[in-house]
Design a protein around this motif. Sequence first.
Motif, PDB file in Angstrom:
ATOM      1  N   ALA A  51      39.695   3.051  36.259  1.00  0.00           N
ATOM      2  CA  ALA A  51      40.335   2.195  35.263  1.00  0.00           C
ATOM      3  C   ALA A  51      41.220   3.029  34.346  1.00  0.00           C
ATOM      4  O   ALA A  51      42.352   2.650  34.034  1.00  0.00           O
ATOM      5  CB  ALA A  51      39.288   1.436  34.455  1.00  0.00           C
ATOM      6  N   PHE A  52      40.719   4.180  33.915  1.00  0.00           N
ATOM      7  CA  PHE A  52      41.500   5.053  33.052  1.00  0.00           C
ATOM      8  C   PHE A  52      42.756   5.531  33.770  1.00  0.00           C
ATOM      9  O   PHE A  52      43.851   5.538  33.204  1.00  0.00           O
ATOM     10  CB  PHE A  52      40.660   6.246  32.589  1.00  0.00           C
ATOM     11  N   THR A  53      42.620   5.922  35.025  1.00  0.00           N
ATOM     12  CA  THR A  53      43.761   6.378  35.815  1.00  0.00           C
ATOM     13  C   THR A  53      44.816   5.286  35.942  1.00  0.00           C
ATOM     14  O   THR A  53      46.015   5.565  35.871  1.00  0.00           O
ATOM     15  CB  THR A  53      43.297   6.846  37.208  1.00  0.00           C
ATOM     16  N   ALA A  54      44.373   4.043  36.097  1.00  0.00           N
ATOM     17  CA  ALA A  54      45.313   2.923  36.187  1.00  0.00           C
ATOM     18  C   ALA A  54      46.096   2.748  34.887  1.00  0.00           C
ATOM     19  O   ALA A  54      47.255   2.334  34.901  1.00  0.00           O
ATOM     20  CB  ALA A  54      44.565   1.638  36.531  1.00  0.00           C
ATOM     21  N   MET A  55      45.489   3.068  33.759  1.00  0.00           N
ATOM     22  CA  MET A  55      46.154   2.962  32.459  1.00  0.00           C
ATOM     23  C   MET A  55      47.052   4.166  32.167  1.00  0.00           C
ATOM     24  O   MET A  55      48.006   4.054  31.405  1.00  0.00           O
ATOM     25  CB  MET A  55      45.115   2.815  31.346  1.00  0.00           C
ATOM     26  N   ASP A  56      46.763   5.310  32.752  1.00  0.00           N
ATOM     27  CA  ASP A  56      47.484   6.563  32.510  1.00  0.00           C
ATOM     28  C   ASP A  56      48.746   6.592  33.372  1.00  0.00           C
ATOM     29  O   ASP A  56      48.802   7.225  34.420  1.00  0.00           O
ATOM     30  CB  ASP A  56      46.570   7.744  32.826  1.00  0.00           C
ATOM     31  N   LEU A  57      49.785   5.913  32.914  1.00  0.00           N
ATOM     32  CA  LEU A  57      50.989   5.688  33.710  1.00  0.00           C
ATOM     33  C   LEU A  57      51.724   6.964  34.092  1.00  0.00           C
ATOM     34  O   LEU A  57      52.314   7.039  35.168  1.00  0.00           O
ATOM     35  CB  LEU A  57      51.932   4.739  32.963  1.00  0.00           C
ATOM     36  N   ASN A  58      51.712   7.983  33.250  1.00  0.00           N
ATOM     37  CA  ASN A  58      52.410   9.228  33.581  1.00  0.00           C
ATOM     38  C   ASN A  58      51.475  10.290  34.167  1.00  0.00           C
ATOM     39  O   ASN A  58      51.888  11.423  34.390  1.00  0.00           O
ATOM     40  CB  ASN A  58      53.178   9.785  32.376  1.00  0.00           C
TER      41      ASN A  58
END
Length: 82
Positions: A51-58
Amino acid sequence: MTKIASLTFMAALAIPALAMGQSASGLDVNGDGVLTIDEVQASFPEVTSDAFTAMDLNADGALDADEITAAQEAGLMPATDG
């Protein structure tokens, strides 16, 4: 459970904590202006690394203000009051 369903479920679980007055800046424990997965999970332990990776766009390992806003607009992270 699909990734989108998991992320939606995570966001729904996080809403009560935010309703108690927690802001995004309040999550930033070290005051560096970004949120790491550890800072997010300290308040929202249900947030998975996926979930965090999905939010971390860059993909820099941290959420900046724009990524937090984008995650909130996409329903991946509840709105904060600050």
